[in-house]
Design an enzyme around this catalytic site. Structure first.
Site, PDB file in Angstrom:
ATOM      1  N   GLU A 294     -17.198  -6.038  33.460  1.00  0.00           N
ATOM      2  CA  GLU A 294     -16.782  -4.712  32.990  1.00  0.00           C
ATOM      3  C   GLU A 294     -17.215  -4.476  31.543  1.00  0.00           C
ATOM      4  O   GLU A 294     -17.457  -3.351  31.136  1.00  0.00           O
ATOM      5  CB  GLU A 294     -15.257  -4.571  33.106  1.00  0.00           C
ATOM      6  N   HIS A 323     -20.285 -27.901  48.189  1.00  0.00           N
ATOM      7  CA  HIS A 323     -20.487 -27.915  49.636  1.00  0.00           C
ATOM      8  C   HIS A 323     -20.649 -26.512  50.183  1.00  0.00           C
ATOM      9  O   HIS A 323     -20.509 -26.287  51.379  1.00  0.00           O
ATOM     10  CB  HIS A 323     -19.309 -28.625  50.312  1.00  0.00           C
ATOM     11  N   LYS A 436     -12.343   6.384  40.489  1.00  0.00           N
ATOM     12  CA  LYS A 436     -10.910   6.636  40.249  1.00  0.00           C
ATOM     13  C   LYS A 436     -10.612   8.119  40.461  1.00  0.00           C
ATOM     14  O   LYS A 436      -9.641   8.481  41.110  1.00  0.00           O
ATOM     15  CB  LYS A 436     -10.561   6.285  38.794  1.00  0.00           C
TER      16      LYS A 436
HETATM   17  O1  PA5 Z   1     -10.091  -3.860  31.512  1.00  0.00           O
HETATM   18  C1  PA5 Z   1      -9.640  -2.796  31.884  1.00  0.00           C
HETATM   19  O2  PA5 Z   1      -9.385  -1.876  31.074  1.00  0.00           O
HETATM   20  C2  PA5 Z   1      -9.302  -2.521  33.327  1.00  0.00           C
HETATM   21  O3  PA5 Z   1      -9.736  -3.508  34.175  1.00  0.00           O
HETATM   22  C3  PA5 Z   1      -7.801  -2.370  33.508  1.00  0.00           C
HETATM   23  O4  PA5 Z   1      -7.161  -3.545  33.126  1.00  0.00           O
HETATM   24  C4  PA5 Z   1      -7.416  -2.007  34.934  1.00  0.00           C
HETATM   25  O5  PA5 Z   1      -8.135  -0.889  35.369  1.00  0.00           O
HETATM   26  C5  PA5 Z   1      -5.923  -1.725  35.032  1.00  0.00           C
HETATM   27  O6  PA5 Z   1      -5.598  -0.701  34.148  1.00  0.00           O
HETATM   28  P1  PA5 Z   1      -4.128  -0.437  33.664  1.00  0.00           P
HETATM   29  O7  PA5 Z   1      -3.662  -1.604  32.910  1.00  0.00           O
HETATM   30  O8  PA5 Z   1      -4.237   0.790  32.834  1.00  0.00           O
HETATM   31  O9  PA5 Z   1      -3.301  -0.221  34.888  1.00  0.00           O
END
Ligand code: PA5
Length: 462
Positions: A294, A323, A436
């Site tokens: 990410e 394995h 989203k």
């Molecule tokens: O790193 C990030 O920002 C995302 O992976 C969030 O952690 C994830 O989308 C969850 O978001 P939130 O904590 O707002 O529910």
């Protein structure tokens, strides 16, 4: 301190075609690395830079509140149930799996020193959610709802289900079984928490989800199950101090960031495998996969050029995946850099009995499982280098809060430095937003009517 060994990524060991002239590259990049480290440390307190995770080891106030709450509820709950997804769950899962006694939830209360069991619901599989909720005695369960944005559909829908069940079982008292970790301003959860009167912990400003493990997001569940959070913060602080060193020869996060960056951009190795030789560390790979993917997978660079870059993380476990995946790693495309995580001293030494002495397995008798695991890590690493595949070895002296915190913090800093080398914004995630928004549209959220129309047209055409 944890150690990093990059010898098997060097051209001297795996050849010019696949290896780097690491010493030369360190010298070439020293100035740039000095600038990056100094700049990260200079910007870390500035609003909007998303670098405040670099301060989390020093958040005395949060640590105090977390400890106080944990001691207040001590003995009251049999279970901790964490609702969260992505960065709000992966760090918690990785650290609790690493630091709690294995099979924690199957141990008796005495074996757990009367600390609660812990469960993470980090997905919205209806079968799993219903099964878990039917197993747990909700009266004796403390639910920690964690969402930085306070509106993530997966987490909020779980919360709605659990809140409804809790209220039906406990009446007005249900509020005592909910604790929330969220942003102080944005999102619906904070408003609800205020209205309902839940105990609330704050995810600090400028700390993104995947960098939030050492905020209350992780520290609260850790303290609730009896993990020593001082040991964790000591690990972060010592590593932070070490990683402030701008000399690349002394800075393992900078070394690994640069090696990964050059392996990708010069040697075509854009897959980064995380392979701990310890089942307790297996979920560090899941956490790393999110952090690396990410943070570094981006369409545009900081100058607005379309680049579509980013190394792809892969998860593996030693010795299990010898394995399953090593055949590909040795003989398939030479497009990977493999990070081994080794543990010097396990908590247990497990001897293999001297039986079947005169058979083909007799050689194992009298050795330890520890020797076998480490021998397998060594032989796999050497075999990979015979095939000219680059590997890095990160060694933890043992698995405790101090070293696990060092490992995670080092990987966070490594990611931030890699982002600067790629010249991208490490801390945003625009690529997750489109899907989203479509989900909101499909689920009928108001304000998403146009997206719903677009989506219907697109879905009809495929
Ligand atoms: O790193 C990030 O920002 C995302 O992976 C969030 O952690 C994830 O989308 C969850 O978001 P939130 O904590 O707002 O529910």
């Amino acid at each position: 301190m944890i150690e990093l060994n990059y010898k098997n990524a060097d051209a001297l060991v795996i050849g010019e075609e696949n290896g780097l002239n690491i010493e030369e590259e360190f010298n070439n990049y020293q100035e740039k690395i000095t600038h990056i480290i100094a700049d990260l440390n200079k910007r870390k307190d500035k609003p909007g830079q998303w670098l405040r995770w670099m301060n989390l080891g020093y958040s005395e106030e949060t640590i105090w509140y977390v400890k106080e709450f944990a001691s207040m509820v001590e003995g009251r709950f049999e279970n901790i149930l964490v609702l969260g997804i992505g960065g709000s769950a992966l760090g918690g899962i990785a650290v609790t799996e690493a630091l709690l006694k294995p099979y924690w939830n199957l141990l008796t209360p005495e074996q757990r020193n009367n600390h609660p069991r812990i469960f993470f619901l980090d997905n919205i599989d209806p079968d799993i959610i219903s099964s878990l909720l039917s197993i747990l005695d909700l009266k004796k369960t403390l639910v920690n709802v964690i969402t930085k944005s306070g509106s993530t559909a997966e987490t909020m829908s779980q919360y709605m289900i659990v809140k409804d069940m809790l209220e039906k079982e406990l009446g007005d008292d249900y509020r005592k079984n909910i604790v929330v970790t969220t942003d102080k301003n944005i999102g619906i959860l904070k408003q609800l928490a205020d209205q309902e009167g839940y105990k609330t912990f704050i995810v600090p400003d400028d700390v993104g989800g995947r960098f939030s493990v050492f905020s209350a997001v992780g520290l609260l569940p850790f303290a609730l199950v009896g993990i020593d959070i001082d040991e964790i913060t000591n690990g972060i602080k010592d590593m932070d101090l070490a990683l402030k060193n701008t000399d690349i020869h002394e800075n393992i996060a900078a070394q690994n960031a640069l090696i990964h960056y050059l392996m990708d951009t010069k040697k075509g190795k854009n897959l980064s495998v995380m392979m701990p030789y310890s089942s307790r560390l297996r979920y560090v790979s899941d956490w790393y996969a999110q952090l690396w993917a990410e943070s570094l997978g981006k369409e545009y660079d900081k100058d607005g050029n379309k680049v579509n870059i980013g190394p792809t993380p892969l998860k593996a476990l030693g010795a299990t995946d010898q394995h399953s995946q090593i055949q590909l790693y040795n003989e398939g495309p030479n497009d990977k850099i493999i990070n081994f995580i080794r543990v010097k001293e396990f908590d247990t030494t497990l001897e293999i009995p001297k039986i079947f002495e005169y058979t083909g397995i007799g050689y194992l008798g009298g050795k330890t499982i520890n020797d076998l695991l480490n021998a397998e890590a060594d032989s796999t690493r050497v075999a990979l280098s015979d095939y000219q595949r680059p590997t890095i070895t990160i060694t933890l002296p043992n698995i405790n809060g101090y070293h696990v915190a060092q490992l995670l913090y080092m990987l966070e800093v490594q990611t931030a430095i890699a982002g600067e080398l790629y010249n991208i914004d490490t801390f945003n995630q625009p690529g997750v937003e489109q899907a989203k928004n479509y989900t909101y549209a499909l689920m009928g959220r108001s304000g998403y009517e146009d997206s719903a129309k677009q989506l219907q047209t697109k879905m009809a055409s495929v």
